[in-house]
Enzyme design. Sequence first.
Site, PDB file in Angstrom:
ATOM      1  N   LYS A 135     -14.833  -9.148   1.728  1.00 28.89           N
ATOM      2  CA  LYS A 135     -15.103 -10.055   0.623  1.00 28.89           C
ATOM      3  C   LYS A 135     -16.615 -10.090   0.416  1.00 28.89           C
ATOM      4  O   LYS A 135     -17.378 -10.177   1.398  1.00 28.89           O
ATOM      5  CB  LYS A 135     -14.580 -11.458   0.948  1.00 28.89           C
ATOM      6  CG  LYS A 135     -13.064 -11.547   1.054  1.00 28.89           C
ATOM      7  CD  LYS A 135     -12.412 -11.482  -0.308  1.00 28.89           C
ATOM      8  CE  LYS A 135     -10.924 -11.837  -0.222  1.00 28.89           C
ATOM      9  NZ  LYS A 135     -10.275 -11.764  -1.545  1.00 28.89           N
ATOM     10  N   LYS A 139      -0.037  -8.128  -6.852  1.00 28.25           N
ATOM     11  CA  LYS A 139       0.443  -9.218  -6.008  1.00 28.25           C
ATOM     12  C   LYS A 139       1.688  -9.794  -6.669  1.00 28.25           C
ATOM     13  O   LYS A 139       1.597 -10.398  -7.734  1.00 28.25           O
ATOM     14  CB  LYS A 139      -0.637 -10.288  -5.854  1.00 28.25           C
ATOM     15  CG  LYS A 139      -1.837  -9.768  -5.077  1.00 28.25           C
ATOM     16  CD  LYS A 139      -2.949 -10.774  -4.957  1.00 28.25           C
ATOM     17  CE  LYS A 139      -4.055 -10.202  -4.079  1.00 28.25           C
ATOM     18  NZ  LYS A 139      -5.279 -11.008  -4.137  1.00 28.25           N
TER      19      LYS A 139
END
Length: 364
Positions: free
Chosen positions: A157, A257
């Site tokens: 991240k 997702k």
Amino acid sequence: MSAGPPVAVELRRVEVPLVAPIVAAHGVESVRKVVLVRVVDEEGRSGWGECEALAAPTYTSEWHDGAWAVLRDHVVPAVLDGRPPKVVGHPMAWAAVEVALVDLSLRAADRRLVDVLGAARPAVASRAVVGIATDPDALVHAVGERIAAGHRAVKLKIRPGADVEPLRAVRSAWPHLALAADANGSYDLDAAQALLRAVDDMGLDHVEQLLPAGDLVGAARLRQLTDVPLALDESLVRADDLAAAVALGAVDVVNLKPARVGGLTAATEVARVAREAGLRVLCGGMYELGVGRAVSLAVAGSVLVSDGADIGPTSAYVRRDLVPPIELDADGALPVPHGPGIGVTPDAAVLEDVTVERWVGERR
Ligand code: MG
């Protein structure tokens, strides 16, 4: 198959402590809260789904308390009446109910989700996701732990100011590691261009969602400026969004997702658009618990996905799960649960322990 609407729908707010706070550009979470959905048919069979909306509306516009209210007041009453919910948005809330209904109908027919989706793989390559780090030494240590645990690929991240140096530290330590970065939409166009110039020589597998979700035109401009494969995640709420991104030339890699796009039917449609455009597709996670993770793994192992899973075992981030642990195998892959329906069933005792609120709606 299960006939007609369910006779009852149970909602549970579930809270499980995280192993360590999750730090991403969209915020910090220390407890994973999900809404678990159970649909029940006339013969007493159950189907399960999990709503992955995060505690705050910082990743997408959905959030846990909002999802609870939308499910209880709008989605579930419609489902119990046997009509489609008239709800705009809220794909994660709908996905939880859709998955529960699919699970129930599969169990009633003695079938498995992995077979329905067309599972090509009994296990899927995993990718560890490591939170934002400002201390390169601590980051290298954290990545080393994930590699030692069996992961063959890592995604960091990043956000502006915590990006090039951490990525370079990891790349220096592991020159051949499959390494990717995810910005969660935290850059503007100028900062994104500067970042892509700075990481151009790092051989990154992809860089994900640099710009805010709605900026597909900006994403297309970035893609003209770099050879680094660019992935979209938050930008892809519906298959139409992916079709627009493809038309603009804004995307190389799709982070699919199932929860975020609104369930299995929607995920299948997104995957179809991606396949027709010749894009790579990976299956991402939402720090989901075991019910949601089983669905993600079934999708990741299916023909819908070309590039494995952007996820690891739930034990990497939660202290307790609703289903028996799904751990990495000797090849650094996650086995796809192969039980009836979605492949797993929540443990009743654990479920009682971690439930903080329960609501039941019944067919009138
Ligand atoms: Mg992402």
